[in-house]
Design a protein around this motif. Structure first.
Motif, PDB file in Angstrom:
ATOM      1  N   HIS A 122       0.800  -1.221   0.000  1.00 32.58           N
ATOM      2  CA  HIS A 122       0.000   0.000   0.000  1.00 32.58           C
ATOM      3  C   HIS A 122       0.838   1.279   0.000  1.00 32.58           C
ATOM      4  O   HIS A 122       0.571   2.189  -0.804  1.00 32.58           O
ATOM      5  N   PRO A 123       1.848   1.420   0.871  1.00 31.29           N
ATOM      6  CA  PRO A 123       2.633   2.666   0.853  1.00 31.29           C
ATOM      7  C   PRO A 123       3.426   2.865  -0.438  1.00 31.29           C
ATOM      8  O   PRO A 123       3.821   3.988  -0.755  1.00 31.29           O
ATOM      9  N   LEU A 124       3.676   1.786  -1.179  1.00 30.52           N
ATOM     10  CA  LEU A 124       4.365   1.900  -2.449  1.00 30.52           C
ATOM     11  C   LEU A 124       3.419   2.295  -3.570  1.00 30.52           C
ATOM     12  O   LEU A 124       3.867   2.774  -4.619  1.00 30.52           O
ATOM     13  N   ALA A 125       2.135   2.092  -3.340  1.00 33.40           N
ATOM     14  CA  ALA A 125       1.146   2.293  -4.395  1.00 33.40           C
ATOM     15  C   ALA A 125       0.365   3.589  -4.230  1.00 33.40           C
ATOM     16  O   ALA A 125      -0.667   3.765  -4.876  1.00 33.40           O
ATOM     17  N   ASP A 126       0.855   4.491  -3.387  1.00 35.39           N
ATOM     18  CA  ASP A 126       0.223   5.799  -3.299  1.00 35.39           C
ATOM     19  C   ASP A 126       1.299   6.875  -3.331  1.00 35.39           C
ATOM     20  O   ASP A 126       2.434   6.610  -3.726  1.00 35.39           O
ATOM     21  N   HIS A 127       0.974   8.075  -2.899  1.00 32.54           N
ATOM     22  CA  HIS A 127       1.893   9.205  -3.026  1.00 32.54           C
ATOM     23  C   HIS A 127       3.183   9.025  -2.236  1.00 32.54           C
ATOM     24  O   HIS A 127       4.193   9.666  -2.537  1.00 32.54           O
ATOM     25  N   ARG A 128       3.174   8.128  -1.234  1.00 31.58           N
ATOM     26  CA  ARG A 128       4.368   7.974  -0.401  1.00 31.58           C
ATOM     27  C   ARG A 128       5.517   7.302  -1.144  1.00 31.58           C
ATOM     28  O   ARG A 128       6.680   7.635  -0.935  1.00 31.58           O
ATOM     29  N   ARG A 129       5.216   6.312  -1.982  1.00 27.33           N
ATOM     30  CA  ARG A 129       6.236   5.561  -2.718  1.00 27.33           C
ATOM     31  C   ARG A 129       7.383   5.141  -1.794  1.00 27.33           C
ATOM     32  O   ARG A 129       8.555   5.411  -2.041  1.00 27.33           O
ATOM     33  N   GLU A 130       7.011   4.444  -0.732  1.00 32.23           N
ATOM     34  CA  GLU A 130       8.011   3.981   0.212  1.00 32.23           C
ATOM     35  C   GLU A 130       7.628   2.618   0.753  1.00 32.23           C
ATOM     36  O   GLU A 130       6.463   2.215   0.721  1.00 32.23           O
ATOM     37  N   LEU A 131       8.636   1.898   1.209  1.00 37.25           N
ATOM     38  CA  LEU A 131       8.444   0.552   1.741  1.00 37.25           C
ATOM     39  C   LEU A 131       8.906   0.522   3.180  1.00 37.25           C
ATOM     40  O   LEU A 131      10.064   0.859   3.475  1.00 37.25           O
ATOM     41  N   ALA A 132       8.017   0.109   4.068  1.00 41.76           N
ATOM     42  CA  ALA A 132       8.366   0.023   5.485  1.00 41.76           C
ATOM     43  C   ALA A 132       9.134  -1.269   5.750  1.00 41.76           C
ATOM     44  O   ALA A 132       8.629  -2.361   5.477  1.00 41.76           O
ATOM     45  N   LEU A 133      10.348  -1.136   6.252  1.00 42.54           N
ATOM     46  CA  LEU A 133      11.157  -2.296   6.651  1.00 42.54           C
ATOM     47  C   LEU A 133      11.114  -2.366   8.164  1.00 42.54           C
ATOM     48  O   LEU A 133      12.018  -1.897   8.862  1.00 42.54           O
ATOM     49  N   ASP A 134      10.030  -2.921   8.682  1.00 36.89           N
ATOM     50  CA  ASP A 134       9.787  -2.901  10.122  1.00 36.89           C
ATOM     51  C   ASP A 134      10.893  -3.586  10.911  1.00 36.89           C
ATOM     52  O   ASP A 134      11.278  -3.128  11.991  1.00 36.89           O
ATOM     53  N   ARG A 135      11.416  -4.687  10.373  1.00 40.70           N
ATOM     54  CA  ARG A 135      12.445  -5.420  11.109  1.00 40.70           C
ATOM     55  C   ARG A 135      13.773  -4.670  11.164  1.00 40.70           C
ATOM     56  O   ARG A 135      14.619  -4.966  11.999  1.00 40.70           O
ATOM     57  N   LEU A 136      13.948  -3.711  10.265  1.00 43.36           N
ATOM     58  CA  LEU A 136      15.148  -2.875  10.303  1.00 43.36           C
ATOM     59  C   LEU A 136      14.875  -1.531  10.962  1.00 43.36           C
ATOM     60  O   LEU A 136      15.790  -0.729  11.163  1.00 43.36           O
ATOM     61  N   GLY A 137      13.608  -1.283  11.269  1.00 45.15           N
ATOM     62  CA  GLY A 137      13.231  -0.029  11.898  1.00 45.15           C
ATOM     63  C   GLY A 137      13.430   1.176  11.002  1.00 45.15           C
ATOM     64  O   GLY A 137      13.781   2.264  11.470  1.00 45.15           O
ATOM     65  N   THR A 138      13.207   0.990   9.699  1.00 45.61           N
ATOM     66  CA  THR A 138      13.430   2.089   8.769  1.00 45.61           C
ATOM     67  C   THR A 138      12.415   2.026   7.630  1.00 45.61           C
ATOM     68  O   THR A 138      11.682   1.038   7.494  1.00 45.61           O
ATOM     69  N   THR A 139      12.382   3.083   6.861  1.00 48.11           N
ATOM     70  CA  THR A 139      11.523   3.158   5.689  1.00 48.11           C
ATOM     71  C   THR A 139      12.390   3.425   4.469  1.00 48.11           C
ATOM     72  O   THR A 139      13.270   4.293   4.504  1.00 48.11           O
ATOM     73  N   LEU A 140      12.136   2.680   3.410  1.00 40.56           N
ATOM     74  CA  LEU A 140      12.964   2.777   2.208  1.00 40.56           C
ATOM     75  C   LEU A 140      12.191   3.497   1.100  1.00 40.56           C
ATOM     76  O   LEU A 140      11.162   2.998   0.636  1.00 40.56           O
TER      77      LEU A 140
END
Length: 272
Positions: A122-140
């Protein structure tokens, strides 16, 4: 990580053969220009995967294809920690690789995957264009050139496995179907390496099966099936034998249905 059978990485060095039927190429180019995600919908074997391969080649993008299945988890797409050489290291999943590298990520039959997997995109398919890497504690953030493409067969999946509105409304939709008979015959002839008459006969059979009233078949006779049958003919099998093996027997296990389809094939195909 995902098994090798589920992930395919294409540098697309050779142009895949695809014949456009409508404006699908123009729509895809426009979506790619804006980094917009694309939803391909259409029956199995109508050319969805080939279409994505052709567009990736035209755009000069790497294509990472992931086949959806019921055991697929979000970790299969995003990545996970693995033990290597006595150390715990993070290994990117195919979706994360595509986001980092600016590739096209094609999730084939995405609704077959678990729902938590679909939510990840979902975050990749809207205006955010980002991927949550929860296990790394970061957003790509998605690299330039990244594009998300998903597909499904609305006539095959059950209501319980349909794409949710919250997912669907994030995508530009392109509907693909079986090509008109003339174009489909050209595709079958080229891909299977058979003559025009053989290809036209197979397409007539395919369309006759697709047109059956009250058909008990879950799937229609696809272009892919017709190409498989043509390939058998190209290697020496009779036309009727090829149709029986690659189409009739492949469509159903029900003896009555197989018998009826065989009779239809005998009526439509030229005598041996």
């Amino acid at each position: 990580m995902l098994a090798d059978r589920s992930v395919d990485v294409h540098p697309t060095p050779q142009a895949p053969f695809y014949r456009a039927v409508g404006d699908e190429e123009e729509v895809f180019r426009a979506a790619a220009g804006g980094g917009l995600p694309v939803l391909l919908k259409g029956p199995t074997g109508c050319g969805k995967t080939r279409f994505v391969e052709a567009m990736a080649h035209e755009l000069g993008r790497e294509l990472i294809t992931v086949a959806g299945h019921e055991d697929m988890t979000s970790a299969d797409l995003v990545g996970r920690f693995l033990l290597r050489g006595g150390e715990t290291v993070w290994v990117d999943g195919p979706l994360t690789r595509a986001v980092r590298e600016g590739a096209i990520c094609y999730l084939d039959e995405v609704v077959e995957a678990r729902q938590d997997t679909v939510v990840v995109i979902h975050p990749l398919a809207d205006h955010r264009r980002e991927l949550a890497l929860d296990r790394l504690g970061t957003t790509l953030p998605a690299a330039p050139g990244f594009q998300l493409v998903i597909s499904y067969n609305p006539g095959y999946q059950s209501v319980l496995k349909n794409i949710k509105e919250s997912t669907r409304q994030r995508f530009v939709a392109i509907e693909l179907g079986f090509p008109p008979a003339e174009i489909e015959a050209q595709i079958v002839a080229r891909e299977a390496g058979v003559g025009a008459e053989t290809a036209e006969a197979l397409v007539r059979l395919g369309n006759a099966i697709r047109s059956l009233d009250g058909s008990p078949l879950r799937e229609a006779s696809s272009t892919r099936m017709l190409i498989l049958a043509g390939g058998l003919v190209a290697h020496g099998l009779s036309l009727r034998g090829a149709a029986r093996s690659a189409i009739v027997q492949a469509l159903s296990d029900d003896p009555d249905v197989v018998r009826a389809l065989g009779e239809l094939a005998d009526a439509v195909l030229p005598p041996a």
